[in-house]
Design an enzyme around this catalytic site. Structure first.
Site, PDB file in Angstrom:
ATOM      1  N   ASP A 149       0.828  -1.211   0.000  1.00  0.00           N
ATOM      2  CA  ASP A 149       0.000   0.000   0.000  1.00  0.00           C
ATOM      3  C   ASP A 149       0.858   1.255   0.000  1.00  0.00           C
ATOM      4  OD1 ASP A 149       0.991  -0.321   2.583  1.00  0.00           O
ATOM      5  OD2 ASP A 149      -0.928  -0.911   3.429  1.00  0.00           O
ATOM      6  N   ASN A 173      -7.422  -3.257  14.244  1.00  0.00           N
ATOM      7  CA  ASN A 173      -8.813  -3.422  13.827  1.00  0.00           C
ATOM      8  C   ASN A 173      -8.985  -4.563  12.829  1.00  0.00           C
ATOM      9  OD1 ASN A 173      -7.671  -2.391  11.521  1.00  0.00           O
ATOM     10  ND2 ASN A 173      -8.912  -0.536  11.443  1.00  0.00           N
ATOM     11  N   HIS A 227      -7.197  -4.981  10.012  1.00  0.00           N
ATOM     12  CA  HIS A 227      -6.909  -4.688   8.596  1.00  0.00           C
ATOM     13  C   HIS A 227      -5.681  -5.461   8.112  1.00  0.00           C
ATOM     14  CE1 HIS A 227      -4.167  -0.888   9.388  1.00  0.00           C
ATOM     15  NE2 HIS A 227      -3.477  -1.986   9.459  1.00  0.00           N
ATOM     16  N   GLU A 277      -9.412  -1.734   5.463  1.00  0.00           N
ATOM     17  CA  GLU A 277     -10.001  -1.515   6.780  1.00  0.00           C
ATOM     18  C   GLU A 277     -11.292  -2.334   6.908  1.00  0.00           C
ATOM     19  OE1 GLU A 277      -8.083  -0.101   8.682  1.00  0.00           O
ATOM     20  OE2 GLU A 277      -7.218   1.768   7.919  1.00  0.00           O
TER      21      GLU A 277
HETATM   22  P1  PGA Z   1       2.633  -2.551  12.671  1.00  0.00           P
HETATM   23  O1  PGA Z   1       1.552  -2.318  11.537  1.00  0.00           O
HETATM   24  O2  PGA Z   1       3.455  -3.727  12.259  1.00  0.00           O
HETATM   25  O3  PGA Z   1       3.440  -1.270  12.689  1.00  0.00           O
HETATM   26  O4  PGA Z   1       1.899  -2.780  13.946  1.00  0.00           O
HETATM   27  C1  PGA Z   1       0.811  -3.405  11.073  1.00  0.00           C
HETATM   28  C2  PGA Z   1      -0.346  -2.923  10.247  1.00  0.00           C
HETATM   29  O5  PGA Z   1      -0.955  -1.895  10.582  1.00  0.00           O
HETATM   30  O6  PGA Z   1      -0.679  -3.593   9.259  1.00  0.00           O
END
Ligand code: PGA
Length: 253
Positions: free
Chosen positions: A64, A132, A134, A139
């Site tokens: 992304d 959450n 995602h 999302e």
């Molecule tokens: P993080 O992010 O590894 O920094 O916790 C993971 C994500 O939001 O997909």
């Protein structure tokens, strides 16, 4: 069911994931690697870098990218992937791809899909998971068969990512992300999660119903998923003992 490996801490998880990637790279030096930004995958990149493999022929695709940042912004994922992944791994910058946030947004999603296809599809995709549920920037509520698209970031995600910006207000509100369907096209998926704050999302993703409310739950539909989670992130799993016993990679559990 995903192959779940519970590791004592994030570092062991990085080593386990790096070993899986190296096993694909060895017979296929021009493999296509799906990379993920965020903090959790960082030990994967450092473990891979420490292996000193020749990764100059590897193609890499990010999950992304933020929209609405100025070109070259240090927190754009193009910059993050270059700094945190491409340089340490010795990737060829011409083979490293992030969705083009500066292009015409009517064309950028399909152009990204075409680039992945032209590279032969993704051999191994690393994915983190949001609190959450995602994956990528899909999302809750995202289509489980969606392709690369423009999306809004959840407020929770913007709060979680505010640590990378001077203030919450500076966190972009829009992004371009591989869709869940795009992610599921990868031949192998490695999900990494760490910390107690991910425990509910990990349990929902691996053991809950497959639902758009938890986009990561779509991984249950993929035939080759390895979930590497530390003990804190695994703390809400109901079948943790089973997973621990089923860890197939001797160095991982
Ligand atoms: P993080 O992010 O590894 O920094 O916790 C993971 C994500 O939001 O997909």
């Amino acid at each position: 069911m995903a192959d779940v490996i519970i590791v004592p801490h994030l570092h062991a998880g990085g080593a386990a994931a790096a070993t899986l990637i190296a096993a694909v790279l060895s017979p296929k030096p021009d493999m296509v690697l799906g990379v993920a930004t965020g903090s959790t995958p960082l030990p994967i990149w450092s473990a891979l870098a420490a292996m000193r493999l020749d990764m100059s022929r590897v193609s890499a695709f990010a999950l992304d990218e933020y929209l609405d940042l100025p070109p070259g912004h240090p927190e754009s994922y193009a910059a993050v992937v270059h700094r945190e992944i491409a340089v340490p791994l010795g990737l060829n910058p011409r083979k490293v791809h992030t969705p083009d946030a500066q292009a015409d947004l009517r064309d950028a999603p399909s152009a990204y899909e075409s680039a992945i296809r032209a590279a032969g599809g993704i051999d191994v995709q690393v994915v983190g998971i949001g609190r959450n549920g995602h994956i990528g920037f899909n999302e809750p509520g995202s289509s489980l068969s969606g392709r690369t698209h423009i999306a809004n970031l959840a407020a929770q995600t913007r709060r979680d990512n505010a640590r990378f910006f001077e203030s919450f207000d500076q966190v972009p509100t829009r992004c371009i992300t591989q869709g869940v369907g795009t992610i599921l096209d990868a031949r192998r998926l490695i999900l990494v999660a760490s910390g107690r704050r991910k425990a509910d999302a990990v349990a929902a993703a691996l053991e809950g119903p497959v639902t758009a409310s938890v986009p990561a739950s779509a991984l249950q539909l993929h035939p080759d998923v390895v979930a590497i989670v530390d003990e804190d992130a695994a703390s809400r799993l109901s079948f943790a003992d089973h997973y621990r016993m089923s860890a197939p990679h001797g160095d991982a559990a």
